[in-house]
Enzyme design. Structure first.
Site, PDB file in Angstrom:
ATOM      1  N   CYS A  30       0.797  -1.244   0.000  1.00  0.00           N
ATOM      2  CA  CYS A  30       0.000   0.000   0.000  1.00  0.00           C
ATOM      3  C   CYS A  30       0.827   1.291   0.000  1.00  0.00           C
ATOM      4  O   CYS A  30       0.648   2.130  -0.885  1.00  0.00           O
ATOM      5  CB  CYS A  30      -0.935   0.019   1.208  1.00  0.00           C
ATOM      6  SG  CYS A  30      -2.256  -1.183   1.087  1.00  0.00           S
TER       7      CYS A  30
HETATM    8  N1  LIG Z   1      -3.521  -5.646   1.760  1.00  0.00           N
HETATM    9  C1  LIG Z   1      -3.533  -4.481   2.374  1.00  0.00           C
HETATM   10  O1  LIG Z   1      -2.721  -4.224   3.284  1.00  0.00           O
HETATM   11  C2  LIG Z   1      -4.573  -3.450   2.013  1.00  0.00           C
HETATM   12  C3  LIG Z   1      -4.810  -2.398   2.887  1.00  0.00           C
HETATM   13  C4  LIG Z   1      -5.745  -1.429   2.551  1.00  0.00           C
HETATM   14  C5  LIG Z   1      -6.376  -1.503   1.323  1.00  0.00           C
HETATM   15  N2  LIG Z   1      -6.122  -2.527   0.476  1.00  0.00           N
HETATM   16  C6  LIG Z   1      -6.806  -2.555  -0.804  1.00  0.00           C
HETATM   17  O2  LIG Z   1      -7.734  -3.635  -0.842  1.00  0.00           O
HETATM   18  C7  LIG Z   1      -7.814  -4.147  -2.165  1.00  0.00           C
HETATM   19  C8  LIG Z   1      -7.544  -5.628  -2.101  1.00  0.00           C
HETATM   20  O3  LIG Z   1      -6.241  -5.824  -1.596  1.00  0.00           O
HETATM   21  P1  LIG Z   1      -5.706  -7.241  -1.110  1.00  0.00           P
HETATM   22  O4  LIG Z   1      -4.367  -6.979  -0.526  1.00  0.00           O
HETATM   23  O5  LIG Z   1      -6.741  -7.945  -0.314  1.00  0.00           O
HETATM   24  O6  LIG Z   1      -5.543  -7.972  -2.531  1.00  0.00           O
HETATM   25  P2  LIG Z   1      -5.196  -9.509  -2.798  1.00  0.00           P
HETATM   26  O7  LIG Z   1      -4.491  -9.526  -4.093  1.00  0.00           O
HETATM   27  O8  LIG Z   1      -4.554 -10.113  -1.593  1.00  0.00           O
HETATM   28  O9  LIG Z   1      -6.636 -10.211  -2.951  1.00  0.00           O
HETATM   29  C9  LIG Z   1      -7.541  -9.885  -3.946  1.00  0.00           C
HETATM   30  C10 LIG Z   1      -8.428 -11.107  -4.232  1.00  0.00           C
HETATM   31  O10 LIG Z   1      -9.402 -10.709  -5.189  1.00  0.00           O
HETATM   32  C11 LIG Z   1      -9.579 -11.772  -6.113  1.00  0.00           C
HETATM   33  N3  LIG Z   1     -10.152 -11.229  -7.355  1.00  0.00           N
HETATM   34  C12 LIG Z   1      -9.541 -10.556  -8.349  1.00  0.00           C
HETATM   35  N4  LIG Z   1     -10.434 -10.163  -9.272  1.00  0.00           N
HETATM   36  C13 LIG Z   1     -11.635 -10.613  -8.873  1.00  0.00           C
HETATM   37  C14 LIG Z   1     -12.944 -10.523  -9.397  1.00  0.00           C
HETATM   38  N5  LIG Z   1     -13.199  -9.853 -10.515  1.00  0.00           N
HETATM   39  N6  LIG Z   1     -13.951 -11.127  -8.743  1.00  0.00           N
HETATM   40  C15 LIG Z   1     -13.702 -11.790  -7.577  1.00  0.00           C
HETATM   41  N7  LIG Z   1     -12.489 -11.889  -7.028  1.00  0.00           N
HETATM   42  C16 LIG Z   1     -11.465 -11.306  -7.656  1.00  0.00           C
HETATM   43  C17 LIG Z   1      -8.200 -12.393  -6.258  1.00  0.00           C
HETATM   44  O11 LIG Z   1      -8.275 -13.727  -6.718  1.00  0.00           O
HETATM   45  C18 LIG Z   1      -7.666 -12.278  -4.821  1.00  0.00           C
HETATM   46  O12 LIG Z   1      -7.933 -13.451  -4.065  1.00  0.00           O
HETATM   47  C19 LIG Z   1      -6.803  -3.365  -3.009  1.00  0.00           C
HETATM   48  O13 LIG Z   1      -7.450  -2.299  -3.643  1.00  0.00           O
HETATM   49  C20 LIG Z   1      -5.859  -2.812  -1.969  1.00  0.00           C
HETATM   50  O14 LIG Z   1      -5.238  -1.621  -2.374  1.00  0.00           O
HETATM   51  C21 LIG Z   1      -5.239  -3.520   0.795  1.00  0.00           C
END
Ligand SMILES: NC(=O)c1ccc[n+]([C@@H]2O[C@H](COP(=O)([O-])OP(=O)(O)OC[C@H]3O[C@@H](n4cnc5c(N)ncnc54)[C@H](O)[C@@H]3O)[C@@H](O)[C@H]2O)c1
Length: 451
Positions: free
Chosen positions: A268
């Site tokens: 992030c």
């Molecule tokens: N990880 C963090 O620390 C964090 C913190 C704050 C915000 N975010 C935000 O949250 C969002 C998700 O982050 P994350 O770290 O959980 O990502 P990640 O990559 O760990 O997980 C995302 C999941 O979404 C799934 N996916 C992708 N496209 C899809 C679709 N069309 N339909 C259904 N599932 C789908 C993937 O298979 C994956 O399992 C991002 O925008 C990120 O910026 C993440």
């Protein structure tokens, strides 16, 4: 309440499990069948402290599918937590969000009541109202604010403490299409949170901007402290630890994230800063502060690399403790420990490393270029210079007797100042970042012993 969570990754899986644990019936959806299978077998799809227990004990209320439309059908609140990778122009891609949005839009065609779609993924200001809202309306044939609601609701969590952070937020940030939608989401949070967080409700664009600002402000603080550390290293008698501790006591500043050490990493902070700068540039504003924050961050690993090479005896080995970008996670994205390992190997040094959780992902990236150790002791015993690159709690156990016995005293570079200095006095050259006399002393110890 019936809730759907679309995207069961590092953030979404925890949200789904916590919602189920609080008694809600949760339908999860993920494009990856392996993620779905793990959830349905009662196993955590990602590594996060506490998640495995939470998923296992809520199997009855948490089910997953690859079919987003099916998961969203009948849900009262539908969270979208899909990835938003950085596009080449430095802004967040909406591809995965819009793909999920199309499936959710189809589910809304048949919906009863007033379902609320909640976008949690990090997006550019303007994306919720400008892209997701029109897509949901066109696919569903329904009106936002009348037939369904839409909120932008980002999370401020850190990997390694996602469950605690999700349940104890400082702030619930809600961008809302209309007051009814925002209230439904606020009420849901009141049923979840263990604390009584502040709630800030506003329009989409202000919420999207606030999310980016929180992370860019925090990274500015980190880079400020790291710049200060560089200054302290050139100022005899200065110690960044002493200065930042005092600075943090000023209530206008605060001590969190104000520690001269290695730079920030992870999924992030680095990209949110770049996205903020890209947005400002696109609006005709010079993003000087965001760019400087990023520039200072990028020079931290090379800086420590130069420091270590200066302390290394000819033919000596460097032991890096910590490859995850922070403690309590196996994520290595933009990790300073990895950048340091790569920089040292590129400079011709022999490198060993140990991390309590991130050995597997690290081995893929480092691809046999360094020796991966199974324990802290193994790593420390074979290295002439030991660098603590990630402040894992277990590294505090490092003692002089763990270090290599050789012709000269070994060197410990404690980037995060997690060790008591006095433990190493007279036995080991102990170096911290941002410590005016520390580097010079360590170098002279090494030089005096001919190492
Ligand atoms: N990880 C963090 O620390 C964090 C913190 C704050 C915000 N975010 C935000 O949250 C969002 C998700 O982050 P994350 O770290 O959980 O990502 P990640 O990559 O760990 O997980 C995302 C999941 O979404 C799934 N996916 C992708 N496209 C899809 C679709 N069309 N339909 C259904 N599932 C789908 C993937 O298979 C994956 O399992 C991002 O925008 C990120 O910026 C993440």
């Amino acid at each position: 309440m019936k809730v759907a969570v679309v995207g069961l990754g590092k953030l979404g899986a925890v949200m789904a499990a916590v919602l189920a644990d609080r008694g809600h019936t949760v339908a999860g959806a993920d494009a990856n069948p392996q993620v779905v299978a793990r959830i349905n077998q009662g196993q955590a799809p990602v590594s996060e402290p506490g998640l495995a227990d939470l998923v296992a004990r809520n199997r009855g209320r948490l089910a997953a599918t690859v079919d987003t439309e099916k998961a969203a059908t009948g849900a009262e609140v539908i969270f979208i937590v899909t990835p938003t990778p950085l596009a080449p122009d430095g802004t967040f891609s909406m591809d995965f969000v819009l793909s999920a949005g199309r499936a959710i839009g189809r589910s809304l065609r048949r919906s009863q009541g007033f379902p609320v779609v909640v976008l949690t993924s990090t997006v550019m200001p303007g994306a919720t109202g400008g892209q997701l809202l029109p897509l949901l309306e066109s696919v569903s044939g329904k009106r936002c604010g009348l037939d369904f609601g839409l909120c932008y609701n980002p999370e401020f969590i850190a990997l390694g403490s996602v469950i605690r952070d999700f349940l104890n937020p400082d702030l619930i940030l809600i961008g809302e299409s209309d007051p009814r939608s925002g209230q439904i989401l606020e009420d849901l949070y009141h049923s979840l949170c263990a604390n009584r967080p502040a709630v800030a409700r506003m329009n989409f664009v202000n919420a999207e901007l606030t999310k980016l600002c929180v992370n860019t402000f925090v990274t500015t603080k980190i880079s400020y402290a790291n710049m200060l550390a560089e200054v302290c290293e050139r100022l005899p008698g200065a110690d960044v630890g002493v200065v930042t501790q005092a600075l943090g006591l000023d209530s206008r500043i605060g001590g969190k994230y104000l520690q001269g050490a290695l730079g920030y990493g992870g999924p992030c902070f680095p990209r949110d800063n770049l996205a903020f700068a890209a947005m400002a540039r696109g609006l005709g504003v010079d993003p000087a502060l965001a760019e400087a924050t990023d520039r200072i961050n990028r020079r931290q690993a090379p800086r420590v690399c130069r420091l270590v090479l200066g302390l290394l005896p000819p033919g000596g080995a460097v032991g890096i403790l910590g490859l995850a970008y922070k403690p309590d996670t196996n994520v290595i994205e933009e990790s300073q420990g990895i950048l340091l390992a790569q920089g040292l190997v590129d400079a011709g040094a022999r490198v060993l490393a140990y991390d309590p959780a991130a050995m597997e992902p690290a081995s893929k990236v480092l691809d046999g270029r360094i020796r991966l150790c199974s324990t802290l002791e193994e790593c420390a015993a074979s290295a002439d210079v030991v660098v603590i690159a990630t402040p894992w709690r277990e590294f505090r156990a490092l003692k002089p007797e763990h270090l290599k016995a050789g012709s000269g005293p070994p060197v410990v570079v404690d980037c995060w100042r997690i060790l008591p200095r006095e433990r190493f006095e007279g036995l080991v050259a102990y170096v911290t970042l941002g410590w005016g006399l520390g580097v010079a002393e360590a170098v002279s110890v090494s030089a005096a012993t001919g190492t």
